[in-house]
Design a protein around this motif. Structure first.
Motif, PDB file in Angstrom:
ATOM      1  N   GLY A 177       0.817  -1.212   0.000  1.00  0.00           N
ATOM      2  CA  GLY A 177       0.000   0.000   0.000  1.00  0.00           C
ATOM      3  C   GLY A 177       0.850   1.262   0.000  1.00  0.00           C
ATOM      4  N   SER A 181       1.408   4.182  -3.150  1.00  0.00           N
ATOM      5  CA  SER A 181       1.063   5.589  -2.961  1.00  0.00           C
ATOM      6  C   SER A 181       2.071   6.540  -3.589  1.00  0.00           C
ATOM      7  CB  SER A 181       0.947   5.890  -1.468  1.00  0.00           C
ATOM      8  OG  SER A 181       2.234   5.981  -0.914  1.00  0.00           O
ATOM      9  N   LEU A 312       2.719   6.305  10.435  1.00  0.00           N
ATOM     10  CA  LEU A 312       1.517   6.062   9.620  1.00  0.00           C
ATOM     11  C   LEU A 312       0.254   6.278  10.447  1.00  0.00           C
ATOM     12  CD1 LEU A 312       2.408   2.846   7.556  1.00  0.00           C
ATOM     13  CD2 LEU A 312       1.692   5.020   6.612  1.00  0.00           C
ATOM     14  N   MET A 315      -0.563  10.222  11.420  1.00  0.00           N
ATOM     15  CA  MET A 315      -0.720  11.203  10.346  1.00  0.00           C
ATOM     16  C   MET A 315      -2.191  11.525  10.110  1.00  0.00           C
ATOM     17  SD  MET A 315       1.001  12.921   8.075  1.00  0.00           S
ATOM     18  CE  MET A 315       0.383  13.995   6.787  1.00  0.00           C
ATOM     19  N   ASN A 317      -5.495  12.593   7.860  1.00  0.00           N
ATOM     20  CA  ASN A 317      -5.857  11.956   6.576  1.00  0.00           C
ATOM     21  C   ASN A 317      -5.870  12.938   5.413  1.00  0.00           C
ATOM     22  OD1 ASN A 317      -8.037  13.342   7.470  1.00  0.00           O
ATOM     23  ND2 ASN A 317      -9.556  11.812   6.848  1.00  0.00           N
ATOM     24  N   TRP A 318      -4.712  13.463   5.083  1.00  0.00           N
ATOM     25  CA  TRP A 318      -4.644  14.405   3.968  1.00  0.00           C
ATOM     26  C   TRP A 318      -4.419  13.676   2.659  1.00  0.00           C
ATOM     27  CZ3 TRP A 318      -0.441  17.665   6.843  1.00  0.00           C
ATOM     28  CH2 TRP A 318      -1.034  18.258   7.959  1.00  0.00           C
ATOM     29  N   GLU A 319      -5.166  14.137   1.664  1.00  0.00           N
ATOM     30  CA  GLU A 319      -4.982  13.577   0.328  1.00  0.00           C
ATOM     31  C   GLU A 319      -5.352  14.676  -0.660  1.00  0.00           C
ATOM     32  OE1 GLU A 319      -6.073   9.389  -0.640  1.00  0.00           O
ATOM     33  OE2 GLU A 319      -7.545  10.340  -1.932  1.00  0.00           O
ATOM     34  N   ILE A 327      -2.575  12.401  -4.856  1.00  0.00           N
ATOM     35  CA  ILE A 327      -1.350  12.382  -4.056  1.00  0.00           C
ATOM     36  C   ILE A 327      -1.744  12.095  -2.607  1.00  0.00           C
ATOM     37  CG2 ILE A 327       0.740  13.617  -3.382  1.00  0.00           C
ATOM     38  CD1 ILE A 327       0.159  15.510  -5.752  1.00  0.00           C
ATOM     39  N   PRO A 328      -1.503  10.864  -2.151  1.00  0.00           N
ATOM     40  CA  PRO A 328      -1.903  10.506  -0.786  1.00  0.00           C
ATOM     41  C   PRO A 328      -0.865  10.924   0.243  1.00  0.00           C
ATOM     42  CG  PRO A 328      -1.363   8.551  -2.088  1.00  0.00           C
ATOM     43  CD  PRO A 328      -0.972   9.732  -2.891  1.00  0.00           C
ATOM     44  N   ASN A 330      -1.269  11.303   3.255  1.00  0.00           N
ATOM     45  CA  ASN A 330      -1.452  10.527   4.481  1.00  0.00           C
ATOM     46  C   ASN A 330      -0.580   9.285   4.524  1.00  0.00           C
ATOM     47  OD1 ASN A 330      -2.916   9.442   2.389  1.00  0.00           O
ATOM     48  ND2 ASN A 330      -4.597   8.716   3.667  1.00  0.00           N
ATOM     49  N   VAL A 331      -0.048   8.872   3.373  1.00  0.00           N
ATOM     50  CA  VAL A 331       0.851   7.718   3.345  1.00  0.00           C
ATOM     51  C   VAL A 331       2.278   8.165   3.029  1.00  0.00           C
ATOM     52  CG1 VAL A 331       1.292   5.476   2.305  1.00  0.00           C
ATOM     53  CG2 VAL A 331      -1.047   6.273   2.571  1.00  0.00           C
TER      54      VAL A 331
ATOM     55  N   HIS B 292      -6.629   3.256   3.370  1.00  0.00           N
ATOM     56  CA  HIS B 292      -5.355   3.843   3.790  1.00  0.00           C
ATOM     57  C   HIS B 292      -4.200   3.105   3.122  1.00  0.00           C
ATOM     58  CE1 HIS B 292      -2.257   4.478   7.191  1.00  0.00           C
ATOM     59  NE2 HIS B 292      -2.211   5.497   6.377  1.00  0.00           N
ATOM     60  N   VAL B 293      -3.820   1.943   3.660  1.00  0.00           N
ATOM     61  CA  VAL B 293      -2.787   1.159   2.974  1.00  0.00           C
ATOM     62  C   VAL B 293      -3.211  -0.287   2.726  1.00  0.00           C
ATOM     63  CG1 VAL B 293      -0.734   2.496   3.503  1.00  0.00           C
ATOM     64  CG2 VAL B 293      -1.609   0.882   5.178  1.00  0.00           C
ATOM     65  N   HIS B 312      -3.963   0.729  11.423  1.00  0.00           N
ATOM     66  CA  HIS B 312      -3.641   2.123  11.741  1.00  0.00           C
ATOM     67  C   HIS B 312      -4.844   2.883  12.280  1.00  0.00           C
ATOM     68  CE1 HIS B 312      -0.815   0.714   8.584  1.00  0.00           C
ATOM     69  NE2 HIS B 312       0.040   1.103   9.495  1.00  0.00           N
ATOM     70  N   GLY B 327      -8.645   8.824  12.019  1.00  0.00           N
ATOM     71  CA  GLY B 327      -7.526   8.043  11.536  1.00  0.00           C
ATOM     72  C   GLY B 327      -6.996   8.528  10.215  1.00  0.00           C
ATOM     73  N   PRO B 328      -5.958   7.827   9.730  1.00  0.00           N
ATOM     74  CA  PRO B 328      -5.221   8.318   8.574  1.00  0.00           C
ATOM     75  C   PRO B 328      -5.885   8.058   7.215  1.00  0.00           C
ATOM     76  CG  PRO B 328      -4.212   6.334   9.422  1.00  0.00           C
ATOM     77  CD  PRO B 328      -5.328   6.655  10.345  1.00  0.00           C
ATOM     78  N   ALA B 329      -6.945   7.251   7.160  1.00  0.00           N
ATOM     79  CA  ALA B 329      -7.558   6.993   5.850  1.00  0.00           C
ATOM     80  C   ALA B 329      -8.233   8.265   5.344  1.00  0.00           C
ATOM     81  CB  ALA B 329      -8.575   5.873   5.953  1.00  0.00           C
ATOM     82  N   ALA B 330      -8.089   8.527   4.042  1.00  0.00           N
ATOM     83  CA  ALA B 330      -8.633   9.776   3.491  1.00  0.00           C
ATOM     84  C   ALA B 330     -10.006   9.586   2.884  1.00  0.00           C
ATOM     85  CB  ALA B 330      -7.676  10.329   2.438  1.00  0.00           C
ATOM     86  N   PRO B 358      -5.945   1.093  -1.234  1.00  0.00           N
ATOM     87  CA  PRO B 358      -5.138   2.296  -1.068  1.00  0.00           C
ATOM     88  C   PRO B 358      -5.151   3.198  -2.299  1.00  0.00           C
ATOM     89  CG  PRO B 358      -3.827   0.306  -0.680  1.00  0.00           C
ATOM     90  CD  PRO B 358      -5.150  -0.145  -1.136  1.00  0.00           C
ATOM     91  N   SER B 359      -4.860   4.456  -2.072  1.00  0.00           N
ATOM     92  CA  SER B 359      -4.807   5.417  -3.167  1.00  0.00           C
ATOM     93  C   SER B 359      -3.597   5.156  -4.041  1.00  0.00           C
ATOM     94  CB  SER B 359      -4.697   6.831  -2.607  1.00  0.00           C
ATOM     95  OG  SER B 359      -5.843   7.133  -1.871  1.00  0.00           O
TER      96      SER B 359
END
Lengths: 539, 368
Positions: A177, A181, A312, A315, A317-319, A327-328, A330-331, B292-293, B312, B327-330, B358-359
């Motif tokens: 994943g 990204s 991870l 962070m 959740n910016w995307e 552009i993720p 967040n990863v 997320h991932v 996560h 959480g970190p998922a967008a 994932p993105s």
């Protein structure tokens, strides 16, 4: 002929080799190579010995491990998984565990040794950093060390992915994943690495080759270079009345150091085998085979990967979506920025320090951490930054064990990642300066002997004593900073090194490096006790 | 502290200590003394009288014999745990681990201790001094080298023959690149593979047979799911499309197509615009692959209707289109449109309308 004659059994082969290689000159020079003693010099040795143990046990494991993702139905001696579909890699790991005598022991030694390897590297790097042992002429070995640390991370990641159990699969899934990204080429790299879609059939054989051949090969080469450079440059020494920049005092390689280090290898192996015997690690049979649709709560990587996991997790959740491309952040940010900051910072540090201080001399005697407050404070900034990330990697465990909200822990770490390092810098610097003041006081008035004396007039005083030679030597190992470069010479011409923006920055940094220095110097020669009486009256 | 300090008596003139005062600081100097201070008797055999040396020798020998016995025990244990042809499972494995590991630990430790006592008590060890020398080569050497290098460079003629130089560079560039080309077959190109899941093929196949959609099978048992399996509101069931076992690489398909079905109480359920008929009375299906991932978002909290990814901790709201709460998922978990067929089985009527998991760069700004 010389008076000393070696026994025939030794002399024969030695002469044979020497006639052909001229090796005896080298051995003459190095037989009594001096190794200074300090407990902290043993940390790197733990890493070295763990690596040897990893090579030995790893070779053993390859004799049975099958790096294949082909589906099989298990009918081995572990009955709880009888009839379960799994990959050949997982099956062969079960076989090593349950059918090869000593297989479980070797697996557990391998895993514990890997953990000790990384832990020892980290401790060793901290020792080298905080004592300034990376300074000229040892910058190259510092860089090689950073390379070894990075390779160790990769080697560990690849290694614990191999058994293809449910936990290692989660690690692989995250790896995939994260790779996916990367802007522009992410999905391509992912497809090339995995041989197609995740998980595919190729990743375990590929990681296997990287894990047992390519990376250990590079590590072995770098370790060899690391040792040869260390041997050639001679070891640094801790400040003491015996040590100096011009010579080194310690025990000869043969026989004392050899015997000691041999014993140390045995202890390292002994401790790891003790852990492997009684402390279960990575019980893959309890996790079951990998299934991309299943996972268990509390999944944790090995400790050395924890900081990436933590970054991870914390962070936001910016995307960004721009013109149809994603552009993720967040990863990307958590995967690249912390590691990049720590590694780039550590790699550049010796050179930046040399540039800022203008110190081009050799340094063979180490600094005491307190005597380089700025360096020590920067080091602690890094340690706290890493530590917060690492703790955040276990925020679910923390939330569970301490019964606090999971989201509260995340928010705590989001704040702590910025506040923690800043606080660490300030506090560390203050502690260093405090210790310097204490040294200055010891030199000026002697040290507090702990003996209380009653004076004839009924007054109590504490007897201060003149420090011993050794203690004085250690305290006086502090170098007083040279005055920073004058901005202009006596004719009013700006000094070349201070010109321009870069020169300005350098002058500023130079001042910041040495600001609030405490001068530590020899006492004024008066009797310790007399001085003490004056001191106590003053209070 | 070590022997260094053990023997050092307090100076005569020091007044007697009053009970409760700290010990005189001189026994712990600022820097802890190493065990091998030049003065330390630890490392000098000649300071030991023959009697105590003999005793030390016997102690060392004892440890060496212990190592010998432990190694023999290791071999014996190896034979013992393999009696009647193998370990036969977990119990014997545990036994083998303790016996083999214990013997191994003992043998390493005993030998280590033996050698340590030998070095400290019996080996003649004196600290010696070695000069450090400058590491840089002498100026003279540097000069001769520079001359040689320049001369050699001139001999090659590279400097004055630009054609030679440039064509050499030209020749080298693709030569270095060629091995990279060889890596091309590491894997296929992604193309559109990340954009759809096996649900698309399965739905298409079902529709070709005149069915309204493809059945949801419970992951693992491959039993079709009926609406009556959700009589009471509660847990979460992982499903995959019918026919996924027969695909060329089922794990790859499951890694994208894994779906969770949740029974959200109808009064709480808020279907999103355009998805009003994607659920069956609050029974709703979302992708299990975290945005997320890509971990499986496998935890479902019944009271709050939150879906949580254990890797996560991205948290999604099952009542509201699986939108991200924390959480970190967008992005929200993609939703699978489901319905009920004539026989009461749950079916999917189409694939996910956005890529799952994932993105990635070319994923596009398709809706949340």
């Amino acid at each position: 002929m010389s008076t000393a004659e070696l026994p025939k059994a030794v002399d024969g082969p030695l002469t044979f080799i020497d006639d052909r290689l001229g090796s005896t000159t080298f051995m003459k020079r190095n037989l009594k190579k001096v190794f200074p003693d300090h407990w902290s010099f043993m940390l790197g040795e733990i890493a070295l010995y763990s690596f040897i143990i990893l090579l030995l046990t790893g070779t053993f494991l390859t004799l049975w491990f099958k790096p294949s993702m082909t589906d099989v139905i298990y009918h081995g001696s572990y009955v709880k998984l009888d009839g379960v579909k799994m990959s050949e890699a997982y099956q062969s790991t079960l076989n090593i565990t349950f059918d090869v005598r000593g297989g479980l022991l070797m697996r557990q030694i391998h895993h514990w040794a890997a953990i000790l390897f990384m832990a020892a590297i980290m401790a060793h790097m901290l020792r080298v950093f905080f004592t300034g042992a990376y300074r000229k002429p040892r910058e190259l070995n510092w860089l090689i060390g950073l390379g070894l640390f990075t390779l160790g991370l990769l080697e560990g990641l690849f290694g614990y992915s191999l058994p293809d159990d449910a936990l290692s699969g989660a690690g692989l899934r995250i790896t995939a994943g994260v790779i996916q990204s990367i802007p522009l080429v992410g999905s391509y790299i992912m497809f090339f690495l995995f041989g197609g879609e995740y998980p595919g059939q190729d990743i375990i054989p590929r990681f296997f080759t990287l894990h047992i051949l390519l990376i250990p090969g590079i590590i072995l080469a770098l370790v060899t270079a690391h040792m040869m450079i260390m041997w050639h440059q001679k070891h640094t020494a801790m400040p003491s009345k015996d040590q100096a920049e011009t010579h080194v005092v310690g025990y000869p390689f043969y026989p004392v150091f050899m015997a000691k280090t041999g014993a140390y290898f045995l202890f390292t192996f002994g401790v790891i085998s003790l852990l492997a015997t009684f402390a279960q690690i990575n019980p893959i049979w309890m996790f079951g085979p990998y299934d991309p649709a299943a996972i268990s709560a509390g999944s944790q990587p090995d400790f050395y990967m924890g900081f990436l996991e933590g970054s991870l997790r914390m962070m936001p959740n910016w995307e960004t979506n721009l013109w149809g491309y994603t552009i993720p952040w967040n990863v990307l940010i958590p995967a690249l920025v912390p590691l990049g900051l720590v590694m780039t910072g550590a790699g550049l540090f010796p050179f930046v320090e040399r540039w800022v201080t203008g110190d081009q001399r050799y340094h063979h005697v180490n600094d005491r951490p307190r005597n380089a407050p700025t360096r020590t404070a920067i080091g602690m900034t890094g340690v706290v930054f890493y530590g917060v990330l690492w703790l955040a990697g276990g925020n679910d465990i923390i939330a569970y064990k301490f019964d606090v909200s999971l989201y509260a822990t995340t928010w705590f770490f989001r704040v702590a990642i910025f506040a923690g390092p800043i606080l660490a810098f300030i506090i560390t610097k203050r502690i260093c300066l405090g210790l310097q003041r204490s040294d200055a006081a010891t030199m000026a008035h002697g040290y507090e002997s702990g003996t209380i004396k009653m004076m004839p007039n009924g007054e109590f005083i504490e007897v201060h004593k003149e420090p011993e030679e050794e203690q004085k030597a250690v305290i006086l190992s502090k170098e007083e900073p040279k005055p920073s470069l004058p901005a202009r010479d006596e004719n009013g011409i700006p000094a070349p090194a201070t010109k321009g923006l870069l020169g300005h920055v350098r002058a500023r940094l130079n001042r910041a490096w040495h600001i609030d220095n405490i001068t530590v110097e020899e006492g004024h020669g008066h009797e310790a006790e007399g001085a003490d009486r004056e001191l106590s009256k003053g209070h | 502290m070590t022997e260094t300090n053990a023997g050092s008596p307090e100076p005569q003139d020091t007044p007697k200590r009053v009970i409760g005062t700290p010990a005189p600081a001189e026994t712990h100097t600022l820097l802890a003394k190493g065990d091998d201070e030049p003065a330390a008797p630890a490392a000098a055999a000649d300071e030991l009288d023959e009697k105590s040396a003999k005793r030390a020798e016997r102690v060392v020998a004892l440890f060496f014999v212990l190592t010998f016995l432990a190694s023999i025990a290791f071999i014996a244990a190896y034979v013992y745990v393999g009696r009647d042809g193998g370990m036969h499972g977990a119990d014997r494995t545990q036994q083998a681990n303790v016996l083999l590991g214990g013997a191994m630990t003992l043998s390493f430790m005993a030998m280590g201790i033996g050698v340590t006592i030998w070095v400290r008590r019996l080996m003649t060890a004196k600290q010696i001094v070695q000069e450090r020398h400058g590491l840089a080569s002498p100026e003279e050497d540097r000069r001769i080298f520079a001359e040689g290098a320049l001369e050699g460079g001139a001999d090659t003629g590279l400097a004055k023959r630009p054609l030679l130089r440039r064509t050499l560079l030209l020749a080298a560039a693709p030569l270095g690149l060629a091995p990279l080309v060889l890596l091309r077959d590491l894997g296929p190109l992604p193309e559109k593979k990340l954009r759809h899941t096996f649900w698309r093929d399965a739905v298409a196949a079902a529709k070709a047979q005149g069915k309204p959609g493809v059945r949801l099978l419970v992951d693992g048992s491959y039993r079709p799911l009926t609406i009556s399996d959700f009589d009471s509101p509660g847990g979460m069931i992982t499903v995959v499309p019918e026919g996924i076992e027969q695909t060329a690489d089922p794990l790859n398909e499951v890694a994208k197509a894994a779906t969770i079905v949740i029974n959200v109480p109808p009064e709480l359920f808020k279907p999103l615009k355009g998805r009003e008929n994607w659920h069956v009375n609050g029974v709703v299906a979302y992708s299990k692959i975290c945005t997320h991932v890509g971990c499986p978002a496998a935890l479902y909290e019944q009271t709050t209707h939150h879906i949580l990814c254990p890797c996560h901790q991205s948290t999604f709201d099952a009542t509201n289109g699986a939108k991200v709460i924390f959480g970190p998922a967008a992005r929200a978990l993609p939703q699978l449109p489901i319905a009920v067929d004539a026989e009461g089985y749950l079916i999917a009527t189409a694939d996910y309308d956005v890529p799952v998991g994932p993105s990635f760069w070319e994923r596009g700004a398709t809706q949340q």
